[in-house]
Scaffold this motif. Structure first.
Motif, short mmCIF file in Angstrom:
data_model
loop_
_atom_site.label_atom_id
_atom_site.label_comp_id
_atom_site.label_asym_id
_atom_site.label_seq_id
_atom_site.Cartn_x
_atom_site.Cartn_y
_atom_site.Cartn_z
N PHE A 1 2.82 -0.65 -1.07
CA PHE A 1 4.81 -1.27 -1.25
C PHE A 1 5.53 -1.49 -1.30
CE2 PHE A 1 2.25 2.12 2.31
CZ PHE A 1 3.91 3.67 2.01
N VAL A 2 6.27 -1.51 -2.33
CA VAL A 2 6.99 -2.65 -3.65
C VAL A 2 8.45 -2.25 -2.61
CG1 VAL A 2 5.02 -2.62 -5.17
CG2 VAL A 2 7.24 -1.07 -5.38
N HIS A 3 9.33 -3.56 -3.13
CA HIS A 3 10.08 -3.53 -2.39
C HIS A 3 10.86 -3.86 -3.85
CE1 HIS A 3 9.35 -2.49 1.92
NE2 HIS A 3 8.95 -3.88 1.53
N SER A 4 12.06 -3.31 -4.79
CA SER A 4 13.19 -4.07 -5.18
C SER A 4 14.65 -4.60 -4.73
CB SER A 4 12.16 -3.47 -6.44
OG SER A 4 12.91 -2.36 -6.48
N GLY A 5 15.17 -5.11 -5.59
CA GLY A 5 16.93 -5.55 -5.11
C GLY A 5 16.73 -5.28 -3.56
N PRO A 6 18.27 -5.01 -3.50
CA PRO A 6 19.15 -5.48 -1.70
C PRO A 6 19.07 -4.11 -1.50
CG PRO A 6 20.74 -5.55 -3.64
CD PRO A 6 19.39 -6.04 -4.70
N ALA A 7 18.92 -3.30 -2.18
CA ALA A 7 18.71 -1.74 -1.50
C ALA A 7 17.81 -0.20 -1.80
CB ALA A 7 20.35 -0.85 -1.47
N PRO A 8 16.47 -1.02 -1.28
CA PRO A 8 14.95 -0.75 -2.33
C PRO A 8 15.23 0.56 -2.38
CG PRO A 8 15.27 -1.98 0.18
CD PRO A 8 16.46 -2.13 -0.31
N GLU A 9 14.83 1.48 -3.50
CA GLU A 9 14.64 2.95 -3.43
C GLU A 9 12.50 2.47 -2.99
OE1 GLU A 9 16.23 6.00 -3.98
OE2 GLU A 9 17.85 3.73 -3.65
N PRO A 10 12.24 3.78 -1.87
CA PRO A 10 11.02 3.77 -1.75
C PRO A 10 10.23 3.97 -2.83
CG PRO A 10 12.55 5.65 -0.62
CD PRO A 10 12.82 4.88 -1.48
N ALA A 11 9.05 2.61 -3.18
CA ALA A 11 8.49 3.84 -4.45
C ALA A 11 6.97 1.96 -4.10
CB ALA A 11 8.75 1.89 -5.47
N ALA A 12 6.22 3.14 -4.20
CA ALA A 12 4.46 2.49 -3.99
C ALA A 12 3.55 2.43 -5.46
CB ALA A 12 4.30 2.99 -3.00
N VAL A 13 2.62 1.48 -5.42
CA VAL A 13 1.56 1.61 -6.12
C VAL A 13 0.43 2.25 -5.89
CG1 VAL A 13 0.60 -0.01 -7.19
CG2 VAL A 13 2.31 -0.46 -7.25
N VAL A 14 0.46 2.97 -6.47
CA VAL A 14 -1.49 3.57 -6.04
C VAL A 14 -2.40 3.00 -7.10
CG1 VAL A 14 -3.06 5.80 -5.67
CG2 VAL A 14 -0.64 5.28 -5.79
N ALA A 15 -3.13 1.79 -6.20
CA ALA A 15 -4.89 1.17 -6.53
C ALA A 15 -5.60 2.17 -6.71
CB ALA A 15 -4.77 -0.08 -5.86
N HIS A 16 -6.58 2.22 -7.74
CA HIS A 16 -8.34 2.99 -7.33
C HIS A 16 -8.84 1.89 -8.21
CE1 HIS A 16 -6.80 6.95 -7.80
NE2 HIS A 16 -5.33 6.76 -8.78
N SER A 17 -10.41 2.08 -7.60
CA SER A 17 -11.18 0.95 -8.72
C SER A 17 -11.23 0.48 -9.33
CB SER A 17 -12.53 1.56 -8.45
OG SER A 17 -12.14 2.35 -9.81
N SER A 18 -10.79 -1.01 -8.84
CA SER A 18 -9.53 -2.04 -9.81
C SER A 18 -10.62 -3.26 -9.63
CB SER A 18 -8.26 -1.85 -10.30
OG SER A 18 -7.38 -1.88 -9.53
N GLY A 19 -9.36 -4.39 -9.36
CA GLY A 19 -9.88 -5.96 -9.31
C GLY A 19 -8.14 -6.20 -8.24
N LEU A 20 -7.42 -5.14 -8.82
CA LEU A 20 -6.10 -5.50 -8.10
C LEU A 20 -6.41 -4.72 -5.90
CD1 LEU A 20 -3.54 -5.16 -6.63
CD2 LEU A 20 -2.42 -3.01 -7.61
N LEU A 21 -7.20 -3.25 -6.17
CA LEU A 21 -7.94 -3.02 -5.50
C LEU A 21 -8.98 -3.76 -3.89
CD1 LEU A 21 -8.19 -0.49 -3.20
CD2 LEU A 21 -10.17 0.14 -4.86
N VAL A 22 -9.76 -4.70 -4.83
CA VAL A 22 -11.09 -5.56 -4.37
C VAL A 22 -9.44 -6.19 -3.98
CG1 VAL A 22 -12.56 -7.00 -5.06
CG2 VAL A 22 -12.40 -5.20 -6.21
N SER A 23 -8.74 -6.99 -4.58
CA SER A 23 -8.02 -7.82 -3.63
C SER A 23 -7.40 -7.43 -2.51
CB SER A 23 -6.80 -8.36 -4.47
OG SER A 23 -7.16 -9.26 -5.84
N LEU A 24 -6.83 -6.16 -2.47
CA LEU A 24 -6.09 -5.55 -1.16
C LEU A 24 -6.80 -5.61 0.09
CD1 LEU A 24 -3.96 -2.94 -3.21
CD2 LEU A 24 -2.98 -4.66 -2.04
N VAL A 25 -7.89 -4.71 -0.31
CA VAL A 25 -9.01 -4.57 0.74
C VAL A 25 -9.22 -6.22 0.95
CG1 VAL A 25 -11.58 -3.96 0.52
CG2 VAL A 25 -10.10 -2.50 -0.44
#
Length: 155
Positions: free
Chosen positions: A39-63
């Motif tokens: 889940f990512v936040h941006s600005g003072p009144a954030p809209e719900p937003a998220a990043v989906v990570a599949h097999s990647s360096g990002l996924l390895v880092s999040l795990v």
């Protein structure tokens, strides 16, 4: 708060493992180590937003982030009357191991406090905590438990 307690109680009754930490850097869901929802936040009144990570360096880092937080977290369990209770940390801290080593060579609480630059009450509280981790052991043999279990650290 009552809803959270009820949720945790129900989860623990199903033998779900639950751990708590003081703070987490972000909201994160990981499914089977194969996908993550960050889940990512941006600005003072954030809209719900998220990043989906599949097999990647990002996924390895999040795990890795999750596993690190899991190791740091303290387990919750059900106490008397199905009340949620935090378990003490099962591994002695480095300071606790220093205190234990000094107890084992025969120093008093006051001598240990002076040696480590601590207050005598602090040493007594740490010893009490250690004895709670090994409730059936007498005080001096309780200090041997970390050494036998391999949890002692080397300087």
């Amino acid at each position: 708060m009552a809803d959270l307690t009820a949720y945790l109680t129900a989860a623990l009754q199903r033998d779900t493992q639950v751990r708590v930490v003081d703070t987490v850097p972000t909201k994160l869901v990981i499914a089977d180590g194969a996908r993550a929802l960050l889940f990512v936040h941006s600005g003072p009144a954030p809209e719900p937003a998220a990043v989906v990570a599949h097999s990647s360096g990002l996924l390895v880092s999040l795990v890795a982030l999750f596993e690190s937080l899991w190791r740091q977290g303290l387990p919750l369990r059900l106490g008397e009357g199905d009340r949620v209770k935090q378990e003490p940390d099962p591994c002695p801290a480095a300071m606790d191991l220093q205190i234990l080593s000094l107890i084992l060579i025969g120093l008093t609480d006051v001598s240990i406090a002076r040696e480590l630059g601590l207050g005598a009450r602090t040493v007594q509280r740490r010893l009490k905590h250690l004895m709670e981790l090994s409730p059936r052991a007498p005080p001096v043999p309780a200090g041997m438990v970390p050494a036998r279990s391999g949890s002692s650290t080397r300087a």
